[in-house]
Every structure is written in C-alpha cells, then in structure tokens.
Design a protein around this motif. Structure first.
Motif, PDB file in Angstrom:
ATOM      1  N   THR A 100       9.114 -33.544   2.426  1.00  0.00           N
ATOM      2  CA  THR A 100       8.174 -32.428   2.321  1.00  0.00           C
ATOM      3  C   THR A 100       8.324 -31.617   1.036  1.00  0.00           C
ATOM      4  O   THR A 100       7.372 -31.009   0.570  1.00  0.00           O
ATOM      5  N   GLN A 124      -1.532 -29.774  17.691  1.00  0.00           N
ATOM      6  CA  GLN A 124      -1.941 -29.229  16.390  1.00  0.00           C
ATOM      7  C   GLN A 124      -0.937 -29.568  15.288  1.00  0.00           C
ATOM      8  O   GLN A 124      -1.315 -30.002  14.202  1.00  0.00           O
ATOM      9  N   GLU A 125       0.344 -29.404  15.575  1.00  0.00           N
ATOM     10  CA  GLU A 125       1.384 -29.705  14.587  1.00  0.00           C
ATOM     11  C   GLU A 125       1.421 -31.187  14.243  1.00  0.00           C
ATOM     12  O   GLU A 125       1.582 -31.575  13.094  1.00  0.00           O
ATOM     13  N   ASN A 128      -1.553 -31.961  12.079  1.00  0.00           N
ATOM     14  CA  ASN A 128      -1.274 -31.485  10.718  1.00  0.00           C
ATOM     15  C   ASN A 128      -0.413 -32.479   9.960  1.00  0.00           C
ATOM     16  O   ASN A 128      -0.649 -32.774   8.796  1.00  0.00           O
ATOM     17  N   TRP A 129       0.595 -32.974  10.672  1.00  0.00           N
ATOM     18  CA  TRP A 129       1.522 -33.934  10.066  1.00  0.00           C
ATOM     19  C   TRP A 129       0.772 -35.225   9.700  1.00  0.00           C
ATOM     20  O   TRP A 129       0.942 -35.774   8.615  1.00  0.00           O
ATOM     21  N   PHE A 131      -2.416 -35.528   9.155  1.00  0.00           N
ATOM     22  CA  PHE A 131      -3.330 -35.255   8.043  1.00  0.00           C
ATOM     23  C   PHE A 131      -2.595 -35.358   6.713  1.00  0.00           C
ATOM     24  O   PHE A 131      -3.063 -35.989   5.762  1.00  0.00           O
ATOM     25  N   ASN A 132      -1.419 -34.781   6.674  1.00  0.00           N
ATOM     26  CA  ASN A 132      -0.602 -34.807   5.458  1.00  0.00           C
ATOM     27  C   ASN A 132      -0.218 -36.238   5.061  1.00  0.00           C
ATOM     28  O   ASN A 132      -0.169 -36.581   3.886  1.00  0.00           O
ATOM     29  N   LYS A 138      -2.053 -35.500  -1.628  1.00  0.00           N
ATOM     30  CA  LYS A 138      -1.734 -34.127  -1.199  1.00  0.00           C
ATOM     31  C   LYS A 138      -2.611 -33.056  -1.850  1.00  0.00           C
ATOM     32  O   LYS A 138      -2.120 -31.990  -2.236  1.00  0.00           O
ATOM     33  N   ILE A 192      -8.870 -30.605   6.552  1.00  0.00           N
ATOM     34  CA  ILE A 192      -7.955 -30.422   7.686  1.00  0.00           C
ATOM     35  C   ILE A 192      -8.718 -29.922   8.916  1.00  0.00           C
ATOM     36  O   ILE A 192      -8.473 -30.363  10.033  1.00  0.00           O
ATOM     37  N   ASP A 193      -9.683 -29.009   8.704  1.00  0.00           N
ATOM     38  CA  ASP A 193     -10.462 -28.490   9.827  1.00  0.00           C
ATOM     39  C   ASP A 193     -11.299 -29.587  10.470  1.00  0.00           C
ATOM     40  O   ASP A 193     -11.366 -29.707  11.692  1.00  0.00           O
ATOM     41  N   ILE A 196      -8.874 -32.031  12.393  1.00  0.00           N
ATOM     42  CA  ILE A 196      -8.353 -31.521  13.662  1.00  0.00           C
ATOM     43  C   ILE A 196      -9.469 -31.386  14.699  1.00  0.00           C
ATOM     44  O   ILE A 196      -9.308 -31.766  15.853  1.00  0.00           O
TER      45      ILE A 196
END
Ligand SMILES: [Ca+2]
Ligand SMILES: [Ca+2]
Ligand SMILES: [Ca+2]
Length: 216
Positions: A100, A124-125, A128-129, A131-132, A138, A192-193, A196
């Motif tokens: 990271t 959600q977490e 997020n992960w 997505f990354n 990035k 990201i929106d 998710i």
C-alpha cells in the motif's frame, strides 16, 4: 494467497485465541517485543488482537525470514498455490495491492492490513480493496483495459484445468458484461462510486466477484 490458505490462517488464529499461552507463544512474544510500538499500532489499525498478530508474525517470518517480501519472492510463494496455471501477472497486481505504501516490498504491516480487510473487513472495505486491485495505475478509476488485464491474469492463473472448455475471448466477454453494468454514466471509466454501487446492487456481479475472491 488462496482461499484455502486464508481459511487455514483463519483457523490457526481461532485455535490460538482459544488456547492458553504456550512456551512457544512466550518465545514469540519475546521476538516481537523488539518493536512494541509497531505492534501496538497494528493492533489499533487492524482487526486482529495482539495475540493473533503474534501468530501472523510467526507465520510471516517463517515464509520470509528477512521480514519483507519483494515482488519476486511474492511471485514464487504465490505460484505454489496455482501450479496448474501461470500466476506471474496476477501476483504482480496482487503485490501492488498489498504494497500500500508502494515502496516495492510487502512488509509485515502491509501484509496484516491486507489480511485484516480480506478476512474481517466489511463488504465496503473489501470492495474498496478490490477496486484498488483493478485500478492498476492507481489513478482513481478503472478503464476497460485495466479490467481486461486483471481478468486475463486471473484466467492465466486458473489454467486449463479449471476451465476445460474456455474460449480465448472469454476474458474479453467477461469484461464487456462487467463494464456495461458498472459504467453507469458511460464515460468509459468506472469510478469507486460506480464500482461499489453496481457490486452492491447486482447479485450477478457479486457472484462473479466470487471468482475474484477465490483467487486472493
Ligand atoms: Ca510496502
Ligand atoms: Ca486506473
Ligand atoms: Ca463512469
């Protein structure tokens, strides 16, 4: 890191949490005592207890005695879990997701924070992960090319055994379907929106994400 691997880490943690202190734990405690601040910080930041962190630390040191993993080592470790395919490219993407702070190595801290999300994070977490991971450069959004690169890497890694009748254009079709659903405003990138929202709304995408979850 395979699901089997994650499950075994999880089981070890549970077993260790329910058992009393052993001599081995005392030795391990002494080993990590040389950097108590790092450990306390990790205890606060991750979803693991101090005892669990000590067990993770032992496992990490077993696999990488130097205390950090560079990309080459990561690829070698990872290839052991997917002997039937070529996991090199996927391991590269995964390495970048774990690293990271982008300093070229996965430290124990990087490893723990990743595991904390994958094993105990909220939906959600985890998204997020994910997505990354998909956002290869990035820059905060996923392009169709990035999604295709990841998808190809996953298919390469799974090899022919898992998908005996896989057509060559399967990853591309997979991405087309994903992308059409996710890119709500049709501007050619998934934010990201959007990511998710579509993952949470669409059961099919969530189910497809299982494919993804199975290869971490
Ligand atoms: Ca790092
Ligand atoms: Ca990107
Ligand atoms: Ca969009």
């Amino acid at each position: 890191m395979s699901v089997r691997r994650l499950a075994s880490i999880s089981a070890q943690l549970e077993e260790a949490s329910s058992s009393g202190d052993s001599v081995e734990d005392e030795i391990e405690l002494a080993t990590v005592r040389h950097r108590p601040e790092a450990l306390e910080l990790l205890e606060a930041q991750s979803k693991f207890t101090k005892k669990e962190l000590q067990i993770l630390y032992r496992g990490f040191k077993n696999e990488c005695p130097t205390g950090v993993v560079n990309e080459e080592t990561f690829k070698v470790i990872y290839s052991q879990f997917f002997p039937q395919g070529d996991s090199t490219t996927y391991a590269h993407f995964l390495f970048n997701a774990f690293d990271t702070d982008h300093n070229g190595c996965v430290s124990f801290e990087d490893f723990v924070m990743g595991l904390s999300i994958l094993l105990r994070g909220t939906v959600q977490e985890k998204l997020n992960w994910a997505f990354n991971l998909y956002d290869i450069n990035k820059d905060g959004c996923i392009t169709k090319e990035e999604m295709l690169d990841i998808m190809k890497a996953i298919y390469d890694m799974m090899g022919k055994c898992t998908y005996p009748v896989l057509r060559d254009d399967a990853p591309k079709q997979h991405v087309e379907t994903f992308f059409q659903k996710m890119d709500k405003n049709k501007d050619g990138v998934v934010t990201i929106d959007e990511f998710i929202e579509s993952c949470q709304k669409d059961e099919n995408i969530m189910r497809s994400m299982q494919l993804f979850e199975n290869v971490i």
